[in-house]
Design a protein around this motif. Structure first.
Motif, PDB file in Angstrom:
ATOM      1  N   LYS A  94      22.446 -62.673  48.097  1.00 10.81           N
ATOM      2  CA  LYS A  94      21.187 -62.676  47.553  1.00 10.81           C
ATOM      3  C   LYS A  94      20.562 -61.207  48.215  1.00 10.81           C
ATOM      4  O   LYS A  94      19.673 -62.408  49.328  1.00 10.81           O
ATOM      5  CB  LYS A  94      21.015 -63.192  47.188  1.00 10.81           C
ATOM      6  N   PRO A  95      19.256 -60.338  47.828  1.00  8.82           N
ATOM      7  CA  PRO A  95      18.533 -59.911  47.785  1.00  8.82           C
ATOM      8  C   PRO A  95      16.558 -60.209  48.520  1.00  8.82           C
ATOM      9  O   PRO A  95      16.185 -60.547  49.300  1.00  8.82           O
ATOM     10  CB  PRO A  95      17.804 -58.605  47.382  1.00  8.82           C
ATOM     11  N   GLU A  96      17.194 -61.768  48.158  1.00  8.50           N
ATOM     12  CA  GLU A  96      16.127 -62.721  48.729  1.00  8.50           C
ATOM     13  C   GLU A  96      16.348 -63.386  49.806  1.00  8.50           C
ATOM     14  O   GLU A  96      17.087 -63.613  49.712  1.00  8.50           O
ATOM     15  CB  GLU A  96      15.207 -63.642  47.419  1.00  8.50           C
ATOM     16  N   GLY A  97      14.441 -63.434  50.211  1.00 12.24           N
ATOM     17  CA  GLY A  97      14.579 -64.415  51.648  1.00 12.24           C
ATOM     18  C   GLY A  97      14.761 -63.043  52.792  1.00 12.24           C
ATOM     19  O   GLY A  97      15.280 -61.973  52.845  1.00 12.24           O
ATOM     20  N   ASP A  98      15.795 -64.432  53.087  1.00 14.08           N
ATOM     21  CA  ASP A  98      16.893 -63.802  54.803  1.00 14.08           C
ATOM     22  C   ASP A  98      17.915 -63.133  54.605  1.00 14.08           C
ATOM     23  O   ASP A  98      18.865 -62.263  54.886  1.00 14.08           O
ATOM     24  CB  ASP A  98      17.182 -64.896  55.737  1.00 14.08           C
ATOM     25  N   GLY A  99      18.211 -62.971  53.020  1.00 12.81           N
ATOM     26  CA  GLY A  99      19.714 -61.866  52.020  1.00 12.81           C
ATOM     27  C   GLY A  99      19.002 -60.566  52.607  1.00 12.81           C
ATOM     28  O   GLY A  99      19.880 -59.400  53.511  1.00 12.81           O
ATOM     29  N   ARG A 100      17.824 -59.877  52.306  1.00  8.53           N
ATOM     30  CA  ARG A 100      17.434 -58.663  52.826  1.00  8.53           C
ATOM     31  C   ARG A 100      18.117 -57.696  54.593  1.00  8.53           C
ATOM     32  O   ARG A 100      18.199 -57.140  54.771  1.00  8.53           O
ATOM     33  CB  ARG A 100      16.012 -58.490  51.834  1.00  8.53           C
ATOM     34  N   GLY A 101      17.513 -59.285  54.831  1.00  7.50           N
ATOM     35  CA  GLY A 101      17.675 -58.729  56.580  1.00  7.50           C
ATOM     36  C   GLY A 101      19.012 -58.776  56.836  1.00  7.50           C
ATOM     37  O   GLY A 101      19.864 -58.028  57.525  1.00  7.50           O
ATOM     38  N   LEU A 102      19.960 -59.893  56.354  1.00  9.06           N
ATOM     39  CA  LEU A 102      21.364 -59.631  56.815  1.00  9.06           C
ATOM     40  C   LEU A 102      22.271 -58.974  56.461  1.00  9.06           C
ATOM     41  O   LEU A 102      22.868 -58.273  56.561  1.00  9.06           O
ATOM     42  CB  LEU A 102      22.322 -61.212  56.411  1.00  9.06           C
ATOM     43  N   SER A 103      21.422 -57.995  55.163  1.00 13.63           N
ATOM     44  CA  SER A 103      22.228 -57.110  55.092  1.00 13.63           C
ATOM     45  C   SER A 103      21.936 -55.886  55.624  1.00 13.63           C
ATOM     46  O   SER A 103      22.842 -54.714  55.446  1.00 13.63           O
ATOM     47  CB  SER A 103      21.801 -56.516  52.704  1.00 13.63           C
ATOM     48  N   ARG A 104      20.863 -55.899  55.536  1.00  8.69           N
ATOM     49  CA  ARG A 104      20.003 -54.600  57.084  1.00  8.69           C
ATOM     50  C   ARG A 104      20.938 -54.677  57.727  1.00  8.69           C
ATOM     51  O   ARG A 104      21.341 -53.638  58.623  1.00  8.69           O
ATOM     52  CB  ARG A 104      18.614 -54.637  56.384  1.00  8.69           C
ATOM     53  N   ALA A 105      21.249 -56.047  58.452  1.00 10.12           N
ATOM     54  CA  ALA A 105      21.921 -55.530  60.406  1.00 10.12           C
ATOM     55  C   ALA A 105      23.059 -55.583  59.460  1.00 10.12           C
ATOM     56  O   ALA A 105      23.925 -55.361  60.454  1.00 10.12           O
ATOM     57  CB  ALA A 105      21.592 -57.333  59.997  1.00 10.12           C
ATOM     58  N   LEU A 106      23.816 -55.994  58.832  1.00  8.18           N
ATOM     59  CA  LEU A 106      25.490 -56.124  58.430  1.00  8.18           C
ATOM     60  C   LEU A 106      25.307 -54.352  58.069  1.00  8.18           C
ATOM     61  O   LEU A 106      26.852 -53.771  58.325  1.00  8.18           O
ATOM     62  CB  LEU A 106      25.742 -56.903  57.446  1.00  8.18           C
ATOM     63  N   CYS A 107      24.597 -54.075  56.766  1.00 10.74           N
ATOM     64  CA  CYS A 107      25.372 -52.798  56.350  1.00 10.74           C
ATOM     65  C   CYS A 107      24.026 -51.562  56.319  1.00 10.74           C
ATOM     66  O   CYS A 107      23.609 -51.367  55.437  1.00 10.74           O
ATOM     67  CB  CYS A 107      25.713 -52.541  54.781  1.00 10.74           C
ATOM     68  N   PRO A 108      23.691 -51.139  57.983  1.00 13.78           N
ATOM     69  CA  PRO A 108      22.457 -50.106  57.501  1.00 13.78           C
ATOM     70  C   PRO A 108      22.236 -48.826  56.535  1.00 13.78           C
ATOM     71  O   PRO A 108      22.852 -48.756  56.367  1.00 13.78           O
ATOM     72  CB  PRO A 108      21.995 -49.816  58.848  1.00 13.78           C
ATOM     73  N   GLY A 109      21.616 -48.882  55.908  1.00 10.97           N
ATOM     74  CA  GLY A 109      21.035 -48.467  54.781  1.00 10.97           C
ATOM     75  C   GLY A 109      21.844 -48.072  53.548  1.00 10.97           C
ATOM     76  O   GLY A 109      21.483 -47.751  51.928  1.00 10.97           O
ATOM     77  N   ALA A 110      22.652 -49.741  52.933  1.00  7.69           N
ATOM     78  CA  ALA A 110      23.402 -49.590  52.196  1.00  7.69           C
ATOM     79  C   ALA A 110      22.120 -50.196  50.741  1.00  7.69           C
ATOM     80  O   ALA A 110      21.003 -50.969  51.340  1.00  7.69           O
ATOM     81  CB  ALA A 110      24.108 -51.052  51.902  1.00  7.69           C
ATOM     82  N   GLU A 111      22.323 -50.552  50.110  1.00  9.84           N
ATOM     83  CA  GLU A 111      21.890 -50.694  48.504  1.00  9.84           C
ATOM     84  C   GLU A 111      21.991 -51.904  48.168  1.00  9.84           C
ATOM     85  O   GLU A 111      21.485 -52.491  48.250  1.00  9.84           O
ATOM     86  CB  GLU A 111      21.515 -50.009  47.255  1.00  9.84           C
TER      87      GLU A 111
END
Length: 171
Positions: A94-111
């Motif tokens: 989920k992109p809320e909270g720290d989810g956005r940061g986790l997503s960016r750390a694991l897959c930089p540049g992904a939507e």
């Protein structure tokens, strides 16, 4: 036999949610790549009536932060896993909270980013794949994270580097 199945289904529908229990399963990074990205994780998971585990949240064991995840995602996520991967449970971060940061750390540049986990079992290693979808619609495997079982927390970790390493309780 038919009545037995109906009775079992009714029991499961009623007892399933009541019998589910929340567990906190801790893992340590087992390789350099995993250690560089996450060091360690704790999974907040529901254990169902028949022992199936469904992950609700991923918590950083050594730093502050957590991300809610929910089961499910597009089938294309599994199709881009490395050949021979046995992990099949797709979770949407989920992109809320720290989810956005986790997503960016694991897959930089992904939507969008998904996690693909193997069967979560006590006292067993865990592999987690991160898969992203880019703005052009392409799905790509980002990273495979490898973890060793650490133990089970009685309560969720507070998320600080000063945590007591003896805090997980083994089961």
């Amino acid at each position: 036999m038919h009545r037995f199945l109906i009775a079992l289904a009714a029991f499961t529908a009623i007892a399933g949610p009541a019998a589910a229990e929340i567990r906190y399963l801790a893992y340590d990074a087992s390789d350099r790549v995993t250690q560089a990205l996450t060091r360690g994780i704790t999974l907040e998971a529901n254990r169902g009536l028949f022992g199936a585990v469904s992950v609700r949240r991923i918590i950083s064991t050594t730093a502050r932060g957590s991300a809610d995840i929910r089961r499910g995602g597009p089938d294309q996520v599994r199709r881009v896993l490395p050949e021979g991967s046995r992990e099949v449970s797709v979770y949407t971060i989920k992109p809320e909270g720290d989810g956005r940061g986790l997503s960016r750390a694991l897959c930089p540049g992904a939507e969008e980013t998904w996690l693909v986990l193997g069967r979560v079992r006590l006292a067993r290693p865990l592999t987690v794949h991160a898969v992203g979808r880019w703005s052009d619609g392409t799905f790509r495997h980002c990273v495979a994270l490898s973890y060793n079982w650490r133990g089970e927390w009685a309560m969720p970790p507070s998320g600080g580097a000063s945590e007591d390493p003896a805090a997980p309780v083994g089961r």
